[in-house]
Design a protein around this motif. Sequence first.
Motif: not given
Length: 377
Positions: A66-91
């Motif tokens: 119910g809250v418009d997040m269109a102009q809210t930065p990513p880190h302030k949204r209660n969502v998370n993303t899994v990418f195709q390349n996984y983006a894991l830290f190798p070290h």
Amino acid sequence: MAGGEVVLVDLVKRFGDVTAVAGINLDMPPGEFFSLLGPSGCGKTTTLRMIAGFERPDEGQILLDGVDMAQTPPHKRNVNTVFQNYALFPHLTVAENVGFGLRYKNVTKAEARKRVADALALVRLEGFEKRRPSQLSGGQQQRVALARALVLNPAVLLLDEPLGALDAKLRKALQIELKTLQQEVGITFIYVTHDQEEALTMSDRLAVMSNGRVEQVGTPAEVYEEPATAYVADFLGVSNLMDARCEGGTPDGRARVLLGDFELVAGKGDVHARGDVKVTIRPERIRLEEHGATGENRVPGMVERVVYVGSTLQVIVHLASGQTLQVWIQNAGTQVPFQQGTPVAVHLPAEALRVLVDTGPQVAYATEEAEAGVSAG
């Protein structure tokens, strides 16, 4: 987990002069596995990136509970993303990768260890905590990426073709695992894919996209069995799409259509249309009978080719009306009665034959260049 409703209202995104997302409206209830399906360049990944906050819409709203997040930065949204390349830290180890996001949360070390352990148990990677990404298979790396996203307890998990880099057999196995995981954690999954089988296998509902617009929304069965447009029928699965003329309705509410010189009855779709239309039928719904068989919706044909693909036999048949159809026959382990050159009667059951008003060709790839460099999708 409560919450996780996503509503998109008149969402628009432009790249220069090209409109990549053209005013779409979607409602994804909490706890739903929802897929955005379409070819490269149709706008599905751009839509996902706007939900995540990586792209800002030019118009419209992105409502999260119910809250418009269109102009809210990513880190302030209660969502998370899994990418195709996984983006894991190798070290970093598996445990350090999974727990990385918790460094920026107000949690104790003991709680962080427990949440990492719980997340790894969810994806069945207990005992892998000290390994590094280079010591894991592709499927295991994908599970680590999932655990890293889930450990933060998001209301919505966004998945951008996460199985795309895996081989076909592993991809099929992980489709079932991913759906099972979603049901177990109970949060909203929004999944982007160009793979029709993935969308049909995992989704509660899906949206088929073309040229920045939503062509149809529904359950996998609804969209597959009852495509709303010729584009959906042609894109989703294998469909026999044929030009025909609709001659009006029958007393029992069906449509009379002319396929060349042959009059057929169609029981689905735009049965009240008149004039030039498309008719479509799925290959598994067609029946091949002995040449000369009579009855409603029988058209003479000739077998052009039989292709063995294991569980099914694909039979290519040329109709006397001029069209070429693909027919699927279940492999029962018996001798195939139809060989190249065999004359047959092709039964197109009325209840499986669907009339679609021809809306013209769809430009499915128009946004591809405009979205280059942004994982267009």
